[in-house]
Design a protein around this motif. Structure first.
Motif, short mmCIF file in Angstrom:
data_model
loop_
_atom_site.label_atom_id
_atom_site.label_comp_id
_atom_site.label_asym_id
_atom_site.label_seq_id
_atom_site.Cartn_x
_atom_site.Cartn_y
_atom_site.Cartn_z
N ASP A 176 1.33 7.49 -9.49
CA ASP A 176 1.74 8.87 -9.78
C ASP A 176 3.11 9.22 -9.19
O ASP A 176 3.28 10.27 -8.57
CB ASP A 176 0.69 9.86 -9.26
CG ASP A 176 -0.59 9.84 -10.09
OD1 ASP A 176 -0.55 9.32 -11.22
OD2 ASP A 176 -1.61 10.35 -9.60
N GLY A 177 4.07 8.33 -9.36
CA GLY A 177 5.44 8.60 -8.90
C GLY A 177 5.67 8.29 -7.43
O GLY A 177 6.78 8.43 -6.95
N SER A 178 4.63 7.90 -6.72
CA SER A 178 4.76 7.49 -5.32
C SER A 178 4.51 5.98 -5.24
O SER A 178 4.25 5.33 -6.25
CB SER A 178 3.73 8.22 -4.45
OG SER A 178 3.94 9.61 -4.49
N TYR A 179 4.59 5.45 -4.04
CA TYR A 179 4.35 4.03 -3.81
C TYR A 179 3.30 3.90 -2.72
O TYR A 179 3.35 4.61 -1.71
CB TYR A 179 5.65 3.32 -3.40
CG TYR A 179 6.74 3.53 -4.42
CD1 TYR A 179 6.80 2.77 -5.57
CD2 TYR A 179 7.67 4.55 -4.25
CE1 TYR A 179 7.78 3.00 -6.54
CE2 TYR A 179 8.65 4.79 -5.20
CZ TYR A 179 8.69 4.01 -6.35
OH TYR A 179 9.65 4.25 -7.31
N LEU A 180 2.34 3.00 -2.93
CA LEU A 180 1.25 2.81 -1.98
C LEU A 180 1.39 1.48 -1.27
O LEU A 180 1.71 0.46 -1.90
CB LEU A 180 -0.11 2.81 -2.71
CG LEU A 180 -0.44 4.01 -3.58
CD1 LEU A 180 -1.82 3.81 -4.23
CD2 LEU A 180 -0.39 5.30 -2.78
N VAL A 181 1.11 1.47 0.03
CA VAL A 181 0.99 0.25 0.82
C VAL A 181 -0.25 0.42 1.70
O VAL A 181 -0.71 1.55 1.93
CB VAL A 181 2.25 -0.04 1.68
CG1 VAL A 181 3.46 -0.35 0.79
CG2 VAL A 181 2.58 1.10 2.63
N VAL A 182 -0.77 -0.69 2.20
CA VAL A 182 -2.00 -0.65 2.99
C VAL A 182 -1.71 -1.19 4.39
O VAL A 182 -1.14 -2.26 4.54
CB VAL A 182 -3.12 -1.48 2.31
CG1 VAL A 182 -4.37 -1.54 3.18
CG2 VAL A 182 -3.46 -0.89 0.94
N ALA A 183 -2.11 -0.44 5.40
CA ALA A 183 -1.87 -0.83 6.80
C ALA A 183 -3.04 -1.65 7.33
O ALA A 183 -3.76 -1.24 8.23
CB ALA A 183 -1.63 0.41 7.65
N VAL B 247 -4.42 3.87 3.67
CA VAL B 247 -3.47 3.70 2.57
C VAL B 247 -2.32 4.64 2.89
O VAL B 247 -2.53 5.82 3.19
CB VAL B 247 -4.10 4.06 1.20
CG1 VAL B 247 -3.04 4.01 0.11
CG2 VAL B 247 -5.26 3.13 0.88
N VAL B 248 -1.11 4.11 2.84
CA VAL B 248 0.08 4.90 3.14
C VAL B 248 0.77 5.22 1.82
O VAL B 248 0.98 4.34 0.97
CB VAL B 248 1.03 4.14 4.09
CG1 VAL B 248 2.34 4.91 4.28
CG2 VAL B 248 0.33 3.89 5.43
N VAL B 249 1.11 6.49 1.65
CA VAL B 249 1.80 6.99 0.46
C VAL B 249 3.27 7.17 0.84
O VAL B 249 3.59 7.85 1.83
CB VAL B 249 1.20 8.32 -0.01
CG1 VAL B 249 1.91 8.82 -1.25
CG2 VAL B 249 -0.31 8.19 -0.22
N LEU B 250 4.15 6.55 0.05
CA LEU B 250 5.60 6.68 0.26
C LEU B 250 6.16 7.51 -0.88
O LEU B 250 6.06 7.11 -2.04
CB LEU B 250 6.24 5.28 0.29
CG LEU B 250 5.68 4.32 1.34
CD1 LEU B 250 6.16 2.89 1.06
CD2 LEU B 250 6.06 4.76 2.72
N ASP B 251 6.73 8.66 -0.52
CA ASP B 251 7.31 9.57 -1.53
C ASP B 251 8.83 9.57 -1.36
O ASP B 251 9.33 9.74 -0.23
CB ASP B 251 6.80 11.00 -1.32
CG ASP B 251 5.32 11.12 -1.63
OD1 ASP B 251 4.90 10.69 -2.70
OD2 ASP B 251 4.59 11.65 -0.76
#
Length: 139
Positions: A57-64, A133-137
């Motif tokens: 949805d226009g953001s980027y997800l990464v997992v810690a 889950v980290v959301v990068l906007d």
């Protein structure tokens, strides 16, 4: 050219940055990689990490995850202290704001990440720590 499977850690970051992702963007099992730049919470120095990501949805997800260890990865502690980060995807480097997915958002975001890296589910069973889950906007 270095094999995608061989790239890991600092050498992965270096090859990715040298080649704008030509080497290192595509990684194991069809995953794609971004480079996350955080500010060291103790040193104030820039730190960089190659991480599996997905657009969402226009953001980027990464997992810690840190492989399911009891302690979170250093990059997660850094962005928890300072959520102003930089992200590079291929040749596109931009400022972003990091945040942890909310309880309402996380189930769907987690499922999307497990689609590309099924081991995340296994990592969660290895630790009592809730893996975020980290959301990068984009800033």
């Amino acid at each position: 050219m270095t094999s995608a499977v061989e790239l890991h850690g600092d050498p992965h970051v270096e090859r990715y940055l040298e080649t704008n992702g030509e080497d290192g963007y595509h990684w194991r099992n069809g995953t794609t990689i971004l480079i996350l730049f955080t500010t060291g919470r103790k040193t104030g120095e820039q730190r960089s990490h190659a991480l599996i990501y997905r657009e969402y949805d226009g953001s980027y997800l990464v997992v810690a995850s840190k492989g399911g260890t009891p302690e979170p990865p250093a990059w997660f502690l850094n962005l928890s202290a300072d959520p102003n980060v930089e992200v590079q995807i291929k040749g596109d480097r931009f400022r972003a704001t990091a945040r942890v997915a909310t309880a309402a958002e996380k189930p769907d975001m987690w499922a999307k990440m497990v689609e590309v890296w099924p081991d995340y589910d296994q990592y969660q069973t290895k630790t009592s720590r809730e893996i975020p889950v980290v959301v990068l906007d984009r800033a």
